[in-house]
Design a protein around this motif. Sequence first.
Motif, mmCIF file in Angstrom:
data_model
loop_
_atom_site.group_PDB
_atom_site.id
_atom_site.type_symbol
_atom_site.label_atom_id
_atom_site.label_comp_id
_atom_site.label_asym_id
_atom_site.label_seq_id
_atom_site.Cartn_x
_atom_site.Cartn_y
_atom_site.Cartn_z
ATOM 1 N N ALA A 1 0.819 -1.210 0.000
ATOM 2 C CA ALA A 1 0.000 0.000 0.000
ATOM 3 C C ALA A 1 0.853 1.261 0.000
ATOM 4 C CB ALA A 1 -0.931 -0.007 1.212
ATOM 5 N N ALA A 2 2.024 1.183 0.592
ATOM 6 C CA ALA A 2 2.890 2.359 0.723
ATOM 7 C C ALA A 2 3.463 2.822 -0.607
ATOM 8 C CB ALA A 2 4.031 2.046 1.692
ATOM 9 N N GLN A 3 3.269 2.069 -1.664
ATOM 10 C CA GLN A 3 3.760 2.467 -2.973
ATOM 11 C C GLN A 3 2.879 3.530 -3.619
ATOM 12 O OE1 GLN A 3 4.525 -0.972 -5.504
ATOM 13 N NE2 GLN A 3 4.886 -2.247 -3.691
ATOM 14 N N TYR A 4 1.748 3.847 -3.014
ATOM 15 C CA TYR A 4 0.790 4.775 -3.606
ATOM 16 C C TYR A 4 0.682 6.043 -2.765
ATOM 17 C CZ TYR A 4 -0.387 0.780 -6.451
ATOM 18 O OH TYR A 4 -0.308 -0.279 -7.315
ATOM 19 N N ASP A 5 0.163 7.108 -3.388
ATOM 20 C CA ASP A 5 -0.043 8.365 -2.678
ATOM 21 C C ASP A 5 -1.087 8.189 -1.571
ATOM 22 O OD1 ASP A 5 1.743 9.637 -4.404
ATOM 23 O OD2 ASP A 5 0.151 10.142 -5.819
ATOM 24 N N VAL A 6 -2.136 7.469 -1.912
ATOM 25 C CA VAL A 6 -3.240 7.231 -0.977
ATOM 26 C C VAL A 6 -3.708 5.789 -1.162
ATOM 27 C CG1 VAL A 6 -5.577 7.911 -0.278
ATOM 28 C CG2 VAL A 6 -4.007 9.642 -1.139
#
Length: 335
Positions: free
Chosen positions: A250-255
Amino acid sequence: MITVDNVSKSFPGRAGAPVHALREVSLDVGAGALYGVVGAEGAGKSTLARCVALQERPDRGAVRYDGINLTALEGRKLREARSQVGVVDPKLRPERTVAGNVAAPLERLGVDAPRRRQRVGTLLDLIGLSRAAAQLPAELTPGQQRRVAVARALATAPAVLLADDPTGGVDAEESGAVLSVLDRARAEFGATVLVTTPDPAVVRRVCDDVALLERGSVVESGNLLGLLGKHGSRIADELLPVITTSRAEAAQYDVAVDVVLVGFAAVGALLPEAASRFDVELATIGGGLTRFGDTPVARFRLGVRGQRADAALAWIAERGAHVTHTLCGLRNVAA
């Protein structure tokens, strides 16, 4: 139609200590509803079913049909009240044919042979076993036997049909046919159906309303589709697809957000349209699809990239999606 009002029931336990099967349980089941009570083994589901069927008297509280307190009835009035209730008993009489099992309640009431045959024929058609009328229960599959038990419970045209764990011991392939019969009983005969089950798939398949029973208490209840988007709903968490996305992914995305989408339009078109309209990337990184009756429902974890990510998510929510959890700035959080 059915009101369970603060019903409590206990039984003697070891060393004289009581076992509390039900603790102040309250339910409202509307006329013509198909209501599901779901819970783990030992939650009190079978005891609740017996109390609603007037086979057990509560220690406290009341069970009402159309406002009449049935727990206060005795003798003839109690017998008349019980005649309104059909209970699905999976034990069939082995020496009697399928038709004979279905006819048994009518024989006890003294219904004449022509009317018995007509009613049995209607019910065998309902359960899809007209050609099996002359067979014995031992010649049927477990699922077919359970459908015969439903037909027998419907023989006297009860206003209420109670099915305690109707798919227990029936494989997944045949369970659908059993549940379809319960749904048809409601739709074609107008019966109010109360189902208790440990299997969330039963609730997803046929129920309009649901209650979660835990250790003898109702911990949540309401309209099934209405609960799906409720933040913190235990029932939604039990019934919706599981999300197992790692924090690092999940941390690969802005939100990253968890969303629930209900209905064909929402599931099929809402996310692609939002991505195009707001020029953002919407990636499904967890969750999945299921069905509640004929309604498709999705619970996804979405990874969002783009300057207008917040606007895209707000637009999705305005059009009926339930944004149930938001994780922002994950790139700056250690996995």
